[in-house]
Design a protein around this motif. Structure first.
Motif, PDB file in Angstrom:
ATOM      1  N   ARG A 149       0.885  -1.173   0.000  1.00  0.00           N
ATOM      2  CA  ARG A 149       0.000   0.000   0.000  1.00  0.00           C
ATOM      3  C   ARG A 149       0.919   1.217   0.000  1.00  0.00           C
ATOM      4  O   ARG A 149       1.435   1.631   1.038  1.00  0.00           O
ATOM      5  CB  ARG A 149      -0.902  -0.007   1.221  1.00  0.00           C
ATOM      6  N   ASP A 152       0.941   4.256   2.358  1.00  0.00           N
ATOM      7  CA  ASP A 152       1.449   4.081   3.715  1.00  0.00           C
ATOM      8  C   ASP A 152       2.970   4.262   3.683  1.00  0.00           C
ATOM      9  O   ASP A 152       3.665   3.515   2.979  1.00  0.00           O
ATOM     10  CB  ASP A 152       1.092   2.674   4.202  1.00  0.00           C
ATOM     11  N   ASP A 154       5.402   3.473   5.646  1.00  0.00           N
ATOM     12  CA  ASP A 154       6.186   2.288   6.002  1.00  0.00           C
ATOM     13  C   ASP A 154       6.199   1.273   4.865  1.00  0.00           C
ATOM     14  O   ASP A 154       7.244   0.696   4.545  1.00  0.00           O
ATOM     15  CB  ASP A 154       5.644   1.646   7.278  1.00  0.00           C
ATOM     16  N   GLU A 155       5.038   1.047   4.242  1.00  0.00           N
ATOM     17  CA  GLU A 155       4.992   0.083   3.146  1.00  0.00           C
ATOM     18  C   GLU A 155       5.696   0.614   1.902  1.00  0.00           C
ATOM     19  O   GLU A 155       6.302  -0.158   1.144  1.00  0.00           O
ATOM     20  CB  GLU A 155       3.552  -0.326   2.839  1.00  0.00           C
TER      21      GLU A 155
END
Length: 302
Positions: A149, A152, A154-155
């Motif tokens: 994703r 996001d 972090d992703e």
């Protein structure tokens, strides 16, 4: 099973079912070929593609089935294929089809393909948008593949790290939007085998459920487990399948098998995800007549 074949085809002959060292007795689905081949007077022998001391000329035909460890040694595998006297599918198809950059050729030919971007250096940054899939252009079984994703942070960072690992290993990275329909409708695999005239024709289809639930974890193995069920494809899926087959270099009728994987886009239009011509699972167990049909094609292959 009783079959009627030309008397010359009843002569005892040897066919290699090409596998890898991790599957010395074949994938269970491919073992369904052994008895139908025996009915045609053919001795089917599993042989790892990189086994030493094999005289490939001693086999009337070598049929690629589960050599799934080749992805880390693609150049070696392509060179091996070029040296096998009689190989199905042919060596030039192996070279073309084992790097998913062939998707560019299919797009240029007008086949509706999932939009794909490519990265070969560390300047790659995640595209704007929702969920994306990051994977190597040379790969099998959804290994080294992750869903991210990208909204996001972090992703998005994990996606960059995933791509960087692949690029550092000398691999080309491919990035595709994750199609939400795979979570509900699933992915359709269309299987093609020769008909009685020897022409490649639709045989059966299956539904694959979603496999990617997040970022790549670095797990190893030959493939990720799949949830498989028989499926009756819709006309639009079959039309994409025919378009893909028509775009194969040299034409489809010299092939022993083909698999076309499609997923609907947000408008419900099927898009090609992969055209698998080298070592695809053929899901023979999902169609009663499929093992005998493929065995007949092997017996008559020249």
């Amino acid at each position: 099973m009783t079959v009627n074949v030309d008397p010359a085809a009843r002569e005892r002959s040897r066919v290699a079912l090409v596998t890898c060292a991790e599957l010395p007795d074949l994938d269970p689905d491919d073992r369904l070929l052994i008895e139908p081949l025996r009915a045609f007077g053919i001795e089917a022998t599993p042989v790892a593609w990189d086994a030493t001391g094999v005289d490939w000329s001693s086999f009337r035909l070598a049929v690629l089935r589960s050599p799934w460890d080749y992805t880390a040694r693609r150049d070696e595998f392509v060179a091996w294929a070029a040296g096998v006297p009689s190989l199905a599918n042919p060596a030039d198809i192996v070279q073309w089809n084992t790097d998913k950059r062939y998707l560019g050729d299919l797009t240029a030919a007008g086949v509706p393909v999932v939009p794909t971007a490519w990265a070969t250096d560390d300047t790659w940054t995640p595209p704007a948008g929702e969920a994306y899939v990051v994977k190597p252009s040379v790969g099998a079984g959804s290994v080294d593949t992750g869903r991210y994703r990208l909204g996001d942070p972090d992703e998005a960072r994990l996606a960059r790290e995933h791509a960087a690992r692949l690029i550092a290993a000398g691999r080309t990275v491919m990035i595709q939007p994750y199609l939400p329909a795979v979570d509900t409708y699933g992915e359709t695999a269309l299987l093609y085998l020769p008909d009685e005239s020897g022409k490649l024709a639709f045989s059966h289809a299956i539904r694959k459920g979603a496999m990617l639930d997040g970022p790549d974890t670095g797990a190893t193995g030959l493939y990720k487990e799949e949830t498989i069920k028989p499926r009756v494809p819709i006309d639009a899926e079959l039309a994409v399948g025919e378009q893909a087959l028509a775009a194969i270099p040299g034409g489809p009728d010299r092939l022993l098998y083909a698999r076309v994987d499609v997923i609907p886009d947000e408008a419900g239009r099927p898009l090609l995800v992969e055209l698998e011509l080298t070592e695809p699972s053929l899901f023979l167990a999902t169609a009663e007549a499929a093992p005998a049909r493929l065995a007949r094609a092997i017996a008559s292959h020249r």
